[in-house]
Write a protein that holds these residues in place. Sequence first.
Motif, short mmCIF file in Angstrom:
data_model
loop_
_atom_site.label_atom_id
_atom_site.label_comp_id
_atom_site.label_asym_id
_atom_site.label_seq_id
_atom_site.Cartn_x
_atom_site.Cartn_y
_atom_site.Cartn_z
N ALA A 79 -14.10 -6.51 11.89
CA ALA A 79 -13.32 -6.91 10.71
C ALA A 79 -13.28 -8.42 10.56
N ARG A 80 -13.53 -8.87 9.33
CA ARG A 80 -13.47 -10.27 8.91
C ARG A 80 -14.65 -11.12 9.41
N GLN A 81 -15.59 -10.52 10.15
CA GLN A 81 -16.73 -11.25 10.71
C GLN A 81 -18.00 -10.99 9.90
N PRO A 82 -19.01 -11.88 9.99
CA PRO A 82 -20.30 -11.61 9.34
C PRO A 82 -20.90 -10.31 9.86
N LEU A 83 -21.72 -9.67 9.05
CA LEU A 83 -22.35 -8.42 9.47
C LEU A 83 -23.29 -8.67 10.64
N PRO A 84 -23.23 -7.81 11.67
CA PRO A 84 -24.11 -8.00 12.82
C PRO A 84 -25.58 -7.81 12.43
N ASP A 85 -26.45 -8.59 13.02
CA ASP A 85 -27.90 -8.48 12.83
C ASP A 85 -28.36 -8.73 11.39
N VAL A 86 -27.55 -9.42 10.58
CA VAL A 86 -27.95 -9.78 9.22
C VAL A 86 -28.04 -11.30 9.15
N ASP A 87 -29.26 -11.80 8.92
CA ASP A 87 -29.51 -13.23 8.81
C ASP A 87 -29.89 -13.51 7.35
N LEU A 88 -29.09 -14.30 6.66
CA LEU A 88 -29.34 -14.56 5.24
C LEU A 88 -30.18 -15.81 4.99
N SER A 89 -30.82 -16.35 6.00
CA SER A 89 -31.70 -17.51 5.83
C SER A 89 -32.82 -17.16 4.86
N GLY A 90 -33.05 -18.01 3.87
CA GLY A 90 -34.15 -17.81 2.94
C GLY A 90 -33.83 -16.92 1.75
N TYR A 91 -32.61 -16.43 1.63
CA TYR A 91 -32.24 -15.60 0.49
C TYR A 91 -31.90 -16.48 -0.71
N ARG A 92 -32.27 -16.04 -1.90
CA ARG A 92 -31.98 -16.80 -3.12
C ARG A 92 -30.59 -16.52 -3.65
N THR A 93 -30.11 -15.29 -3.51
CA THR A 93 -28.84 -14.88 -4.10
C THR A 93 -27.75 -14.67 -3.06
N PHE A 94 -28.03 -13.96 -1.98
CA PHE A 94 -27.03 -13.69 -0.95
C PHE A 94 -26.69 -14.97 -0.19
N GLN A 95 -25.38 -15.21 0.02
CA GLN A 95 -24.95 -16.40 0.75
C GLN A 95 -24.05 -16.09 1.93
N ASP A 96 -23.37 -14.94 1.94
CA ASP A 96 -22.46 -14.62 3.04
C ASP A 96 -22.20 -13.12 3.04
N THR A 97 -21.87 -12.59 4.21
CA THR A 97 -21.44 -11.20 4.34
C THR A 97 -20.24 -11.16 5.28
N ARG A 98 -19.34 -10.23 5.04
CA ARG A 98 -18.19 -10.01 5.92
C ARG A 98 -17.90 -8.52 5.95
N PHE A 99 -17.61 -8.02 7.14
CA PHE A 99 -17.21 -6.63 7.26
C PHE A 99 -15.69 -6.58 7.12
N GLY A 100 -15.21 -5.81 6.16
CA GLY A 100 -13.77 -5.71 5.95
C GLY A 100 -13.12 -4.74 6.90
N GLY A 101 -13.90 -3.77 7.40
CA GLY A 101 -13.38 -2.74 8.28
C GLY A 101 -13.47 -1.38 7.62
N SER A 102 -12.96 -0.38 8.31
CA SER A 102 -12.88 0.99 7.78
C SER A 102 -11.42 1.39 7.74
N PHE A 103 -11.00 1.93 6.61
CA PHE A 103 -9.62 2.34 6.43
C PHE A 103 -9.61 3.62 5.61
N GLU A 104 -9.00 4.67 6.16
CA GLU A 104 -8.90 5.96 5.50
C GLU A 104 -10.25 6.48 5.02
N GLY A 105 -11.27 6.36 5.89
CA GLY A 105 -12.59 6.91 5.61
C GLY A 105 -13.49 6.06 4.75
N VAL A 106 -13.05 4.87 4.37
CA VAL A 106 -13.84 3.99 3.51
C VAL A 106 -14.14 2.69 4.25
N SER A 107 -15.42 2.32 4.30
CA SER A 107 -15.81 1.04 4.89
C SER A 107 -15.94 0.01 3.77
N GLN A 108 -15.54 -1.22 4.08
CA GLN A 108 -15.50 -2.29 3.09
C GLN A 108 -16.37 -3.45 3.57
#
Length: 187
Positions: free
Chosen positions: A126-155
Amino acid sequence: MLAGAGLTLAVPGTLGTASAAGSPTAAAAGCTAGWGSLPKVSTETDYKPLRDIRTGRHACYDRMVLDVLGPDAHGPIGYRVGYVEAMHQDGSGDVVPVGGGAILDVRVAAPAYDPRTGQATYDGRARQPLPDVDLSGYRTFQDTRFGGSFEGVSQVALGVRGRLPFRVFQWGNHLVVDVAHSWRGFR
């Protein structure tokens, strides 16, 4: 083609043939589609556990793929994907800091654990960048964060350059989120 994490998957409706580095075929096709920036929603779901999240670069868009577990490769995956002013973590309501000019809030009806055993099926923190995802060289993506899972839904929070057109679709046990590099041709 969808590339990343050792998997190549042909996906209908993509713009030409794409690879991790993009494709001359897609660029020649002209990057045109009927995408937009309004929320995309599917309420039907089988609630299969989240297995992995990975990304890929294409000529006209950047792609995020959420893989879910389950024997039925064609069962529905519920989701809600849309732009938000700030990412609020489900359950706590805490703001999750996300880099970029705009934030896509990606919610998928796939918990990061097996509901029967409670065992984790995805290593995101939770609140950390996605594991094993490197956004170096992407034109549009700049950051990722895992929100966690709550009541069966991952964010997942996806920080992008700006409020750009995007599309969401299911392909087997994969939920695909494509975000265009620009508005040109995507209206």
